[in-house]
Motif scaffolding. Structure first.
Motif, PDB file in Angstrom:
ATOM      1  N   LYS A  78      48.604 -51.786   1.749  1.00 40.06           N
ATOM      2  CA  LYS A  78      47.658 -50.885   0.816  1.00 40.06           C
ATOM      3  C   LYS A  78      47.401 -51.472  -0.523  1.00 40.06           C
ATOM      4  O   LYS A  78      46.725 -51.392  -1.354  1.00 40.06           O
ATOM      5  N   MET A  79      48.563 -52.466  -0.861  1.00 41.23           N
ATOM      6  CA  MET A  79      48.401 -53.098  -2.062  1.00 41.23           C
ATOM      7  C   MET A  79      47.558 -54.442  -1.912  1.00 41.23           C
ATOM      8  O   MET A  79      47.436 -54.833  -3.152  1.00 41.23           O
ATOM      9  N   ALA A  80      47.289 -54.979  -1.020  1.00 39.31           N
ATOM     10  CA  ALA A  80      46.628 -55.998  -0.560  1.00 39.31           C
ATOM     11  C   ALA A  80      44.991 -55.788  -1.020  1.00 39.31           C
ATOM     12  O   ALA A  80      44.379 -54.720  -0.509  1.00 39.31           O
ATOM     13  N   PRO A  81      44.376 -56.695  -1.638  1.00 42.75           N
ATOM     14  CA  PRO A  81      43.008 -56.474  -1.722  1.00 42.75           C
ATOM     15  C   PRO A  81      42.245 -56.346  -0.319  1.00 42.75           C
ATOM     16  O   PRO A  81      41.048 -55.810  -0.408  1.00 42.75           O
ATOM     17  N   GLN A  82      42.671 -57.406   0.639  1.00 39.19           N
ATOM     18  CA  GLN A  82      41.878 -57.381   1.906  1.00 39.19           C
ATOM     19  C   GLN A  82      42.742 -57.474   2.958  1.00 39.19           C
ATOM     20  O   GLN A  82      43.657 -58.623   3.027  1.00 39.19           O
ATOM     21  N   THR A  83      42.291 -56.851   4.041  1.00 37.68           N
ATOM     22  CA  THR A  83      43.475 -57.103   5.278  1.00 37.68           C
ATOM     23  C   THR A  83      42.467 -56.851   6.488  1.00 37.68           C
ATOM     24  O   THR A  83      41.402 -56.336   6.411  1.00 37.68           O
ATOM     25  N   GLN A  84      42.816 -57.336   7.679  1.00 40.52           N
ATOM     26  CA  GLN A  84      42.143 -57.338   8.827  1.00 40.52           C
ATOM     27  C   GLN A  84      42.949 -57.414   9.999  1.00 40.52           C
ATOM     28  O   GLN A  84      43.936 -58.575   9.968  1.00 40.52           O
ATOM     29  N   ASP A  85      42.877 -56.579  11.140  1.00 38.45           N
ATOM     30  CA  ASP A  85      43.747 -57.187  12.514  1.00 38.45           C
ATOM     31  C   ASP A  85      45.217 -57.095  11.976  1.00 38.45           C
ATOM     32  O   ASP A  85      45.900 -57.807  12.642  1.00 38.45           O
ATOM     33  N   GLY A  86      45.877 -56.376  10.713  1.00 35.87           N
ATOM     34  CA  GLY A  86      47.134 -56.691  10.354  1.00 35.87           C
ATOM     35  C   GLY A  86      47.305 -57.725   9.524  1.00 35.87           C
ATOM     36  O   GLY A  86      48.695 -58.138   9.122  1.00 35.87           O
ATOM     37  N   TYR A  87      46.251 -58.590   9.467  1.00 38.87           N
ATOM     38  CA  TYR A  87      46.695 -59.801   8.379  1.00 38.87           C
ATOM     39  C   TYR A  87      46.401 -59.563   7.125  1.00 38.87           C
ATOM     40  O   TYR A  87      45.538 -58.712   6.737  1.00 38.87           O
ATOM     41  N   TYR A  88      46.858 -60.398   6.324  1.00 41.61           N
ATOM     42  CA  TYR A  88      46.442 -60.556   4.732  1.00 41.61           C
ATOM     43  C   TYR A  88      45.167 -61.475   4.738  1.00 41.61           C
ATOM     44  O   TYR A  88      45.341 -62.727   5.281  1.00 41.61           O
TER      45      TYR A  88
ATOM     46  N   ASN B  34      52.580 -59.304  10.588  1.00 35.22           N
ATOM     47  CA  ASN B  34      53.128 -58.740   9.266  1.00 35.22           C
ATOM     48  C   ASN B  34      54.015 -57.330   9.456  1.00 35.22           C
ATOM     49  O   ASN B  34      54.371 -56.792   8.597  1.00 35.22           O
ATOM     50  N   ALA B  35      54.200 -57.059  10.684  1.00 30.35           N
ATOM     51  CA  ALA B  35      55.005 -55.887  11.129  1.00 30.35           C
ATOM     52  C   ALA B  35      56.525 -56.146  10.761  1.00 30.35           C
ATOM     53  O   ALA B  35      57.406 -55.301  10.549  1.00 30.35           O
ATOM     54  N   GLN B  36      56.996 -57.422  10.511  1.00 28.67           N
ATOM     55  CA  GLN B  36      58.195 -57.793  10.109  1.00 28.67           C
ATOM     56  C   GLN B  36      58.291 -58.678   8.814  1.00 28.67           C
ATOM     57  O   GLN B  36      58.913 -59.488   8.786  1.00 28.67           O
ATOM     58  N   ALA B  37      57.608 -58.185   7.962  1.00 28.69           N
ATOM     59  CA  ALA B  37      57.365 -58.704   6.615  1.00 28.69           C
ATOM     60  C   ALA B  37      57.632 -57.645   5.742  1.00 28.69           C
ATOM     61  O   ALA B  37      57.046 -56.799   5.365  1.00 28.69           O
ATOM     62  N   CYS B  38      58.901 -57.732   4.962  1.00 30.92           N
ATOM     63  CA  CYS B  38      59.253 -56.623   3.996  1.00 30.92           C
ATOM     64  C   CYS B  38      58.848 -57.019   2.781  1.00 30.92           C
ATOM     65  O   CYS B  38      58.442 -58.291   2.536  1.00 30.92           O
ATOM     66  N   ILE B  39      59.377 -56.223   1.763  1.00 32.27           N
ATOM     67  CA  ILE B  39      58.910 -56.587   0.359  1.00 32.27           C
ATOM     68  C   ILE B  39      59.325 -57.893  -0.231  1.00 32.27           C
ATOM     69  O   ILE B  39      58.875 -58.603  -0.983  1.00 32.27           O
ATOM     70  N   ILE B  40      60.887 -58.298   0.306  1.00 34.50           N
ATOM     71  CA  ILE B  40      61.448 -59.405  -0.064  1.00 34.50           C
ATOM     72  C   ILE B  40      60.620 -60.622   0.371  1.00 34.50           C
ATOM     73  O   ILE B  40      60.380 -61.610  -0.263  1.00 34.50           O
ATOM     74  N   ASP B  41      60.266 -60.477   1.405  1.00 30.02           N
ATOM     75  CA  ASP B  41      59.440 -61.859   2.354  1.00 30.02           C
ATOM     76  C   ASP B  41      58.162 -61.764   1.539  1.00 30.02           C
ATOM     77  O   ASP B  41      57.640 -62.780   1.602  1.00 30.02           O
TER      78      ASP B  41
END
Lengths: 95, 480
Positions: A78-88, B34-41
Motif C-alpha cells: 500500500k506504501m508503494a507507488p506502483q505494484t503488479q503481480d506482487g512485485y514492486y 515479496n511474501a517474505q520481505a518484511c519492513i527490515i528487508d
C-alpha cells in the motif's frame, strides 16, 4: 585541499544528487572545509590506538534463527507507488 | 609467447538458515514475490537489524574447516550503491574485519597432484533482491524475497593457474559446505555461485597482469568454459598489441563468450564504513570450542579413514567421499553389509549406474542404503550369487521389496546342497560327451578355459542359483 569540478560531479553522481552547475563552486568550498578538518585529524598520531568500530563498548546481541515475520505484503505494498503481480515496479533499469 | 593464467575466485554461498541475516523473515526459495520481505528487508526508516546467531555460527564452521583464524571482534560495514533491488541504498557486508581470515584448502588435480589454495577471507553479508526486466513494459519488477538472505563470500588468493584447477577448487568448496550442512549448495537456485578474476602474464613474470572479473557463474562446467574463453580473449588482445582493460564481464553460456558489463571507469566507489546500527561480534573461546565439537567428519579425513581403516583403494575412497550424500549412503549400507570392498563396488557400480540412467539424485533413490546393505550381505554370506544379485537389485529398484523378501518370493537361494549340485553336474557331463572328450584330451593349461563351458551349462540349468565355486570343484573332480 580543494576538489575540482569533476570530483564534485562524481560525488554527486555516487549520491544520486542532481546539482546545479552554478552551485558547484559552493560545494567545492563547503566540502573543501570538511576535508580540511579531516586533514587536521589525520595529523594526530594514532599508531598505538585500536580502531573503534562502535562508540559503545559492548558486543552484539544475537537472535535465534526463527521465523518471526508473517507475510505483510498487502500492507507493505500500500506504501508503494506502483505494484503488479506482487512485485514492486520501478522505472526500467538496464545494465 | 607463452603465458601463465592467474585466477582468483570469489564464491558466494547462501547459508541454510530459516530466517534472514538481520530480520525474522523466512528465506524459503520459491515463495510468492515479496511474501517474505518484511519492513527490515524493505529498508523502512526506523527499523534496526539484529544478527542471526546461526548464520554467525555457520560462518565460523566454515572458517574452522579451512583452518582459518576467526576474527574477534568482527565488524559489519555498509557497502553503498544504488540499485532498485537494494532498497536501503547499501548492502550490509564486511570489509576490514571479516569473520574468517587466512585459511587454505587442498585440491586434488587431474594428475593426482595435491595443490593448496589459500583462502584470503570469508565474510558474511546479505544478499540483494531480484530484478525482472522482461514482461513489465516500461518498468522493472522487483522481488525482495532474497533481500537480506545470509551469504558467505569466500575469497581465494590468486593461486589458481588453470580453468580446470578453478573447477576443482569450486567443487571442493561445494563438497565442503554440503558436508558442513551450512548450505544446500543448489546451483540452479543460485545458492552457490562464483565470480572469477582472470588475468594472464608472460610465463616466468612475477607481476600480475590486468584482470577482468567474470560475474555470476553458476556451474562447474561454466567456470571452466568461461575462464578458457576469457584467457583466449586476453591472449588475442596482447598478441595483437592491445591491452586488457580492467572491467566486469558477464559469461553468456548460450554463446559461450564473455562480454563487458561495465568498465571500471564508471566503477562504483562503495564508500564502506562500519555500520553504526550493528555492534561488533565477539567470539569467546568457549563458543568456538563448542562449534568445533559440533563439526562433522570432513571429506579429507573421511577419505583417509576409508583407505586406512576400511582398506578401500584411493580411487574408491575419492569417489565415495566426493559428496556427503554418497558417503553417508555407503556408510549406512556398510553398517548392514559389513564387507567394505563389496559394498563399495555395489554403491559405485550398480547403484550409481541405476541413478544415472534415470537421472535421479541419491535422495530420490527407490533402493535405500539399508536395502542395498541387505543385498550385499546376502552376496557376502553366499545366499545368492553376484549374478542373481543383479536380478534382485532390479527387483528392489522396481519396488518389489527388500532383498530377503525377493530372494524368498522368487526362490533365488543359491544351491549349496552338494547332492543337488552333483546331480546337475552329472546331467551336464552326460549330455555333452563330445566336449568331455575334448576336455580330457587337451593339455592341462588349456583345461582351465574349457571348463568354463561346463560351468556355464550347469549355471544355466540351475538358473544361476548353483554356487559357482562348488560347481567348479565338482566338475574338476568328475572330469579327471
Amino acid at each position: 585541499m580543494t576538489l575540482d569540478r569533476k570530483q564534485i560531479e562524481d560525488i554527486a553522481m555516487l549520491a544520486r544528487l542532481s546539482i546545479k552547475e552554478d552551485d558547484i563552486p559552493v560545494h567545492q568550498t563547503e566540502l573543501g572545509e570538511i576535508l580540511k578538518m579531516v586533514e587536521q585529524m589525520k595529523s594526530v598520531d594514532t599508531d598505538a590506538i585500536e580502531p573503534l568500530a562502535h562508540p559503545l563498548e559492548i558486543d552484539a546481541r544475537l537472535r535465534p534463527d526463527t521465523i518471526t515475520e508473517e507475510n505483510q505484503r498487502e500492507k507493505n505494498q500500500k506504501m508503494a507507488p506502483q505494484t503488479q503481480d506482487g512485485y514492486y515496479l520501478v522505472p526500467k533499469v538496464i545494465e | 609467447m607463452k603465458y601463465e593464467t592467474v585466477i582468483g575466485l570469489e564464491i558466494h554461498v547462501q547459508l541454510a538458515t530459516q530466517s534472514k541475516l538481520f530480520s525474522g523473515a523466512a528465506t524459503r526459495y520459491g515463495a510468492e514475490p515479496n511474501a517474505q520481505a518484511c519492513i527490515i528487508d524493505l529498508g523502512m526508516p526506523g527499523v534496526l537489524p539484529v544478527i542471526n546467531e546461526t548464520a554467525i555460527k555457520m560462518a565460523v564452521k566454515f572458517g574452522l574447516a579451512v583452518n582459518a583464524s576467526i576474527t574477534s571482534p568482527s565488524v559489519f560495514a555498509r557497502k553503498n550503491y544504488f540499485y532498485p533491488d537494494l532498497p536501503k541504498g547499501y548492502q550490509i557486508s564486511q570489509l576490514d574485519l571479516p569473520i574468517v581470515a587466512n585459511g587454505s584448502i587442498d585440491v586434488q588435480l587431474d594428475d593426482g597432484e595435491i595443490k593448496t589454495i589459500r583462502i584470503t577471507r570469508a565474510h558474511l553479508e546479505e544478499d540483494a533482491g531480484k530484478s525482472v526486466h522482461e514482461g513489465y513494459g516500461e518498468h522493472t519488477a522487483i522481488d525482495l524475497n532474497r533481500a537480506g538472505t545470509p551469504l558467505i563470500e569466500i575469497v581465494s588468493e590468486p593461486d589458481i593457474r588453470s580453468a580446470k584447477e578453478a573447477a576443482a577448487y569450486m567443487k571442493k568448496i561445494h563438497s565442503l559446505i554440503r558436508y558442513l550442512e551450512i548450505s544446500d549448495g543448489n546451483m540452479q537456485e543460485g545458492s552457490f555461485r562464483c565470480d572469477a578474476n582472470v588475468s594472464i602474464r608472460e610465463d616466468g613474470s612475477s607481476e600480475l597482469g590486468t584482470r577482468a572479473e567474470i560475474k555470476n557463474i553458476n556451474s562447474f562446467r561454466f567456470v571452466e568454459k568461461a575462464i578458457d574463453y576469457e584467457v583466449e580473449r586476453q591472449i588475442d588482445l596482447l598478441e595483437s598489441g592491445k591491452k586488457v582493460t580492467q572491467e566486469t564481464r558477464l559469461y553468456d553460456a548460450n554463446k559461450n563468450e564473455t562480454r563487458s558489463m561495465r568498465s571500471k571507469e564508471e566503477a562504483n566507489d562503495y564508500r564502506y564504513f562500519p555500520d553504526p546500527d550493528l555492534l561488533p561480534v565477539m567470539f569467546s573461546d568457549e563458543l568456538i570450542k563448542s562449534i568445533e565439537q559440533s563439526m562433522p567428519e570432513l571429506p579429507d579425513a573421511k577419505r583417509q579413514r576409508f583407505i586406512d581403516e576400511l582398506g578401500l583403494s584411493v580411487y574408491d575412497s575419492d569417489n565415495l567421499t566426493a559428496s556427503r550424500e554418497l558417503a553417508n549412503y555407503f556408510e549406512q549400507a556398510l553398517a548392514i553389509a559389513t564387507n567394505a570392498k563389496l559394498t563399495a563396488n555395489w554403491v559405485m557400480g550398480e547403484f550409481l549406474a541405476a541413478l544415472n540412467k534415470e537421472g535421479l539424485d541419491i535422495s530420490d533413490t527407490p533402493v535405500s542404503a539399508d536395502m542395498l546393505g541387505g543385498l550385499v550381505k546376502r552376496i557376502d554370506d553366499n545366499t545368492i550369487s553376484g549374478k542373481i544379485a543383479k536380478q534382485v537389485f532390479d527387483a528392489m529398484w522396481n519396488g518389489e521389496g527388500s532383498a530377503d523378501q525377493i530372494i524368498e518370493a522368487q526362490g533365488l537361494h543359491q544351491v549349496t546342497d552338494t547332492g543337488a549340485i552333483e546331480k546337475l553336474v552329472d546331467d551336464v557331463i552326460n549330455a555333452n560327451p563330445k566336449q568331455v572328450e575334448q576336455y580330457q584330451n587337451s593339455p592341462d593349461d588349456k583345461k582351465g578355459k574349457l571348463i568354463g563351458f561346463f560351468v556355464g551349462q550347469v549355471m544355466k540349468t540351475s538358473q544361476g542359483k548353483a554356487n559357482p565355486q562348488q560347481v567348479n570343484k565338482l566338475l574338476k573332480e568328475k572330469l579327471k
